[in-house]
Design a protein around this motif. Structure first.
Motif, PDB file in Angstrom:
ATOM      1  N   ALA A  63       0.859  -1.180   0.000  1.00 12.48           N
ATOM      2  CA  ALA A  63       0.000   0.000   0.000  1.00 12.48           C
ATOM      3  C   ALA A  63       0.894   1.229   0.000  1.00 12.48           C
ATOM      4  O   ALA A  63       2.108   1.138   0.222  1.00 12.48           O
ATOM      5  CB  ALA A  63      -0.927   0.000   1.216  1.00 12.48           C
ATOM      6  N   LEU A  64       0.318   2.389  -0.264  1.00 10.88           N
ATOM      7  CA  LEU A  64       1.043   3.653  -0.232  1.00 10.88           C
ATOM      8  C   LEU A  64       1.049   4.212   1.181  1.00 10.88           C
ATOM      9  O   LEU A  64       0.022   4.224   1.857  1.00 10.88           O
ATOM     10  CB  LEU A  64       0.361   4.667  -1.163  1.00 10.88           C
ATOM     11  N   LYS A  65       2.199   4.669   1.619  1.00 12.37           N
ATOM     12  CA  LYS A  65       2.318   5.455   2.841  1.00 12.37           C
ATOM     13  C   LYS A  65       2.878   6.813   2.451  1.00 12.37           C
ATOM     14  O   LYS A  65       3.941   6.895   1.830  1.00 12.37           O
ATOM     15  CB  LYS A  65       3.245   4.789   3.856  1.00 12.37           C
ATOM     16  N   ALA A  66       2.175   7.871   2.788  1.00 10.46           N
ATOM     17  CA  ALA A  66       2.626   9.224   2.468  1.00 10.46           C
ATOM     18  C   ALA A  66       2.660  10.036   3.755  1.00 10.46           C
ATOM     19  O   ALA A  66       1.690  10.043   4.515  1.00 10.46           O
ATOM     20  CB  ALA A  66       1.699   9.879   1.444  1.00 10.46           C
ATOM     21  N   THR A  67       3.783  10.729   3.975  1.00 13.24           N
ATOM     22  CA  THR A  67       4.002  11.429   5.238  1.00 13.24           C
ATOM     23  C   THR A  67       4.089  12.933   5.014  1.00 13.24           C
ATOM     24  O   THR A  67       5.054  13.422   4.406  1.00 13.24           O
ATOM     25  CB  THR A  67       5.293  10.928   5.911  1.00 13.24           C
ATOM     26  N   PRO A  68       3.107  13.688   5.504  1.00 16.33           N
ATOM     27  CA  PRO A  68       3.152  15.142   5.341  1.00 16.33           C
ATOM     28  C   PRO A  68       4.269  15.766   6.179  1.00 16.33           C
ATOM     29  O   PRO A  68       4.760  15.172   7.145  1.00 16.33           O
ATOM     30  CB  PRO A  68       1.777  15.603   5.847  1.00 16.33           C
ATOM     31  N   ALA A  69       4.667  16.958   5.799  1.00 14.37           N
ATOM     32  CA  ALA A  69       5.640  17.743   6.571  1.00 14.37           C
ATOM     33  C   ALA A  69       4.983  19.071   6.928  1.00 14.37           C
ATOM     34  O   ALA A  69       3.833  19.341   6.551  1.00 14.37           O
ATOM     35  CB  ALA A  69       6.910  17.959   5.754  1.00 14.37           C
ATOM     36  N   ALA A  70       5.707  19.897   7.642  1.00 15.07           N
ATOM     37  CA  ALA A  70       5.134  21.174   8.064  1.00 15.07           C
ATOM     38  C   ALA A  70       4.721  22.039   6.880  1.00 15.07           C
ATOM     39  O   ALA A  70       3.726  22.764   6.945  1.00 15.07           O
ATOM     40  CB  ALA A  70       6.135  21.926   8.937  1.00 15.07           C
ATOM     41  N   GLN A  71       5.486  21.956   5.772  1.00 13.46           N
ATOM     42  CA  GLN A  71       5.197  22.771   4.596  1.00 13.46           C
ATOM     43  C   GLN A  71       4.762  21.933   3.406  1.00 13.46           C
ATOM     44  O   GLN A  71       4.785  22.408   2.271  1.00 13.46           O
ATOM     45  CB  GLN A  71       6.437  23.600   4.228  1.00 13.46           C
TER      46      GLN A  71
END
Length: 560
Positions: A66-74
């Protein structure tokens, strides 16, 4: 994976049918136009902002990745791909998501762009919407993203379902047929192994036990665990794919094996349990060998709390029992065991103060009870904590004890009626947590007043209805019939209230196992594997001339 059918939910297909209400029905040529829809080929065909995406093997909704996507502050971890579509066409857009904030949408539709989202989700959740393309639209941008600085999100089984725009590979699947050839090739005292034939077009299978879903697997075999010993179960299997779930297979019945003790003998199918008093309260004083042979399990009452949290000890009341010595006590236990009986140590009682409420006390409990089993030769333990228990740590303690004592350990419980009114109660939950090692729960049908039955009606103690309608709660709440017993006083002096004549106990046993001799309440089905009956106590029974065991004992052992 080329040609692999991905799992998108049947609800998405239902939404698809609605979306075509104004533009014509879906045709057999409709496909999932998304490429690498399940991320089985890594991030091929996908672009993720700021290198925020990767593929993982857990958690997955279907397939192996599966896809794992990790947001950042920007950065909101936007992952997208260009999807080929047809002009003037309606599409259903869906994806399965988990984790932090997750968004799903398309842009460039030529009409109204759409999106949908969900906040944090600890389990897989499907996002679904639909869109219509403009007269000149031949591609759209499909995207997912999270939210700035929030937790990673997971995506699997993405679908842009509708007319083939030239990039789709997954045709509309057909609901598979029901599996054939279901067998139960092997059993243990707590598990049943199942096998069945492959079904063409199936991507997974679901196993049902007695009509209730218990597990889902990808192959053509499964082992169902956590079952009660010496109990019959009915199993069915269904096949499923993106189009839905098949009808259930023909049922197969399997019976778990009896649990064996260290001597190679087993308890009878139906048992009588009696509590033996390690004190003199006016009832007949007994040695263990004085207990009548009608009793299959003798619960020695009680172990004592120590200054160490969770730990227990046992002190034979030699003075109160007429000079009964520890050596005689141990020898008498061996004599009963040689006759096929089980002698266990009971923890708690009305005045018991044993508390297991953290990992340390759970370990102390397991270690100390196991020491008593080794010292005196007890076959197991009875949990009679009438002042509450912690389901998490009592479960931990009992599993640790079982690991030390082995599969032959007898485990019984004697909760009060209030403790078994709901599966959310900690006592009931503990019983369900240890169902695979549990011998029997003998609920105390006394000292309680009126209580609710499984039909929601109030029943007064001291009646057939009280016994049957309350037992029904346990039978419908997840315990196996072979793990349910009826606990009653042996005489009017054995409890403050709730005494019933032995004939009433026998009528309740008949009602539950055979559907006869019921009162106004009659269960929806019979439970021929019902374990039996318990009494407080063998001493009060002896005081009354053993009237209880002489009547109930033979009746229990003659049950079907």
């Amino acid at each position: 994976m080329p040609g692999r059918r991905r799992l998108w939910a049947a609800t998405a297909l239902a939404a698809l049918a609605l979306s075509f209400a104004g533009t014509g029905q879906a045709s057999a040529a409709d496909v999932n136009n998304t490429k690498n829809a399940g991320f089985e080929s890594g991030l091929s065909n996908w672009t993720c902002s700021a290198n925020s995406g990767t593929t993982v093997s857990s958690p997955v909704h279907g397939g192996t990745t599966a896809l794992k996507a990790t947001p950042a502050a920007q950065d909101n971890a936007r992952c997208s791909q260009t999807v080929a579509v047809r002009p003037n066409s309606t599409y259903s857009l869906s994806a399965w998501v988990q984790g932090g904030y997750a968004y799903l949408g398309v842009t460039g539709t030529g009409t109204t762009d759409v999106s949908t989202w969900t906040p944090d989700s600890s389990a897989w959740k499907q996002l679904t919407t639909r869109f219509t393309t403009g007269s000149a639209t031949t591609s759209v941008t499909l995207y997912t993203h999270g939210w700035y600085g929030q937790a990673a999100y997971y995506v699997d089984d993405v679908s842009v379902f509708g007319p083939d725009g030239g990039g789709g590979t997954d045709p509309d699947p057909v609901v598979p047929s029901a599996p054939a050839g279901l067998t139960a090739p092997s059993t243990t005292s707590s598990s049943v192994s199942l096998a069945w034939n492959t079904v063409s077009g199936a991507t997974g299978y679901t196993v049902y036990r007695d009509g209730t879903k218990v597990t889902a697997v990808g192959g053509t075999s499964a082992t169902v665990t956590g079952l009660a010993a010496d109990t019959s179960y009915s199993f069915q299997v269904t096949a499923s794919n993106a189009a839905g779930e098949s009808a259930r297979s023909a049922a197969v019945t399997a019976r778990t094996k009896p649990r064996q003790d260290g001597g190679g003998t087993t308890l009878p199918k139906h048992v009588v349990t009696g509590y033996w008093q390690n004190f003199n309260n006016g009832a007949a004083v007994q040695k263990i060998t004085d207990v009548p042979n009608h009793y299959d399990i003798i619960a020695v009452s009680f172990a004592d709390a120590t200054s160490t949290p969770g730990a227990v000890t046992f002190n034979l009341d030699s003075a109160g029992l007429g000079g009964y010595t520890v050596d005689q006590f141990k020898a008498d236990i061996r004599t009963k065991q040689a006759a096929g009986k089980k002698v266990i140590i009971s923890i708690g009682g009305e005045k018991g103060t044993v508390t297991v409420n953290d990992s340390a006390s759970a370990t102390n409990f397991a270690n100390s009870v196991h020491t008593l089993m080794q010292t005196y030769g007890f076959d197991g333990v009875d949990i009679d904590l009438e002042n509450g228990l912690n389901a998490t740590y009592m479960t931990q303690a009992l599993r640790a004890l079982s690991a030390k004592a082995g599969p032959s350990m007898i485990l019984t419980m004697a909760p009060q009626t209030i403790d078994m009114q709901s599966t959310s109660n900690s006592y009931f939950q503990t019983a369900l947590n240890v169902k695979d090692i549990l011998t029997v729960v003998n609920m105390q049908y006394y000292n309680s007043g009126s209580m609710l039955g499984c039909d929601g009606k109030v029943y007064s103690q001291g009646s057939v209805d009280f016994l049957t309608a309350l037992a029904c709660i346990q039978l419908e709440g997840g315990l196996a019939p072979s793990q349910v017993g009826l606990g009653v006083p042996a005489s009017t002096r054995g409890a403050g209230s709730g005494y019933v004549a032995p004939s009433v106990v026998n009528a309740a046993l008949d009602c539950l196992t055979k559907g006869t001799n019921c009162g106004s309440f009659k269960p929806s089905k019979t439970y021929p594997d019902l374990r039996g009956a318990m009494t407080w106590s063998t001493n009060w029974d002896a005081t009354a001339g053993n009237a209880w065991s002489n009547a109930v004992g033979p009746h229990v052992h003659a049950l079907p």
